[in-house]
Design a protein around this motif. Structure first.
Motif, PDB file in Angstrom:
ATOM      1  N   ARG A  38       1.785   1.689  -4.154  1.00  0.00           N
ATOM      2  CA  ARG A  38       1.637   0.312  -3.732  1.00  0.00           C
ATOM      3  C   ARG A  38       2.162   0.214  -2.225  1.00  0.00           C
ATOM      4  O   ARG A  38       3.354   0.675  -2.075  1.00  0.00           O
ATOM      5  N   GLN A  39       1.600  -0.505  -1.438  1.00  0.00           N
ATOM      6  CA  GLN A  39       2.105  -1.066  -0.166  1.00  0.00           C
ATOM      7  C   GLN A  39       2.175  -2.325   0.013  1.00  0.00           C
ATOM      8  O   GLN A  39       0.973  -3.050   0.229  1.00  0.00           O
ATOM      9  N   ALA A  40       3.222  -3.063   0.209  1.00  0.00           N
ATOM     10  CA  ALA A  40       3.178  -4.428   0.575  1.00  0.00           C
ATOM     11  C   ALA A  40       3.278  -4.490   2.023  1.00  0.00           C
ATOM     12  O   ALA A  40       3.493  -3.815   2.855  1.00  0.00           O
ATOM     13  N   ARG A  45       4.533   2.560   1.747  1.00  0.00           N
ATOM     14  CA  ARG A  45       3.980   2.727   0.303  1.00  0.00           C
ATOM     15  C   ARG A  45       4.833   3.429  -0.591  1.00  0.00           C
ATOM     16  O   ARG A  45       5.779   4.083  -0.185  1.00  0.00           O
ATOM     17  N   ALA A  92       0.629  -6.498  -3.159  1.00  0.00           N
ATOM     18  CA  ALA A  92       0.438  -5.293  -2.608  1.00  0.00           C
ATOM     19  C   ALA A  92      -0.988  -4.795  -2.658  1.00  0.00           C
ATOM     20  O   ALA A  92      -1.557  -5.287  -3.426  1.00  0.00           O
TER      21      ALA A  92
END
Length: 124
Positions: A38-40, A45, A92
């Motif tokens: 996931r990447q907020a 990531r 995210a």
């Protein structure tokens, strides 16, 4: 070549649940290790969870242990991420990834194929 398509993201209140799916093309899906990352916004990531080719081994990032569950159905060429007790910090874009070696891996460079991602937003 493997193509991965994520689905199941959306907007949910804190404490709620979502199930992400990742559908894979190709006849070799059952031999691949699969992972979720996931990447907020404004962050790099990060690893979330991984599952081996057989489903017999799983690995989780500490902050999601006990809340998220990764699973797979090789007959459907699909891997899932069940997310419970969601928190705002889980917000995210979530990506699935495939590893040709079939293991449970936590580093991005160990994965060979990536999906386009699905947005998960958790409101407080």
């Amino acid at each position: 070549q493997v193509q991965l398509v994520e689905s199941g993201g959306g907007l949910v209140q804190a404490g709620g649940s979502l199930r992400l799916s990742c559908a894979a093309s190709g006849r070799t899906f059952s031999s691949y290790g699969m992972g979720w990352f996931r990447q907020a916004p404004g962050k790099e990531r990060e690893f979330v969870a991984a599952i081996s080719w057989s489903g017999g081994s799983t690995l989780y990032e500490d902050s999601v242990k006990g809340r998220f569950t990764i699973s797979r159905e090789n007959a459907k060429n699909t891997v899932y991420l069940q997310m419970n007790s969601l928190k705002p910090e889980d917000t995210a874009v979530y990506y699935c990834a495939a590893d040709r070696l079939g293991s449970t891996r936590s580093r991005q460079y160990e994965y060979d194929y990536w999906g386009q991602g699905t947005q998960v937003t958790v409101s407080s």
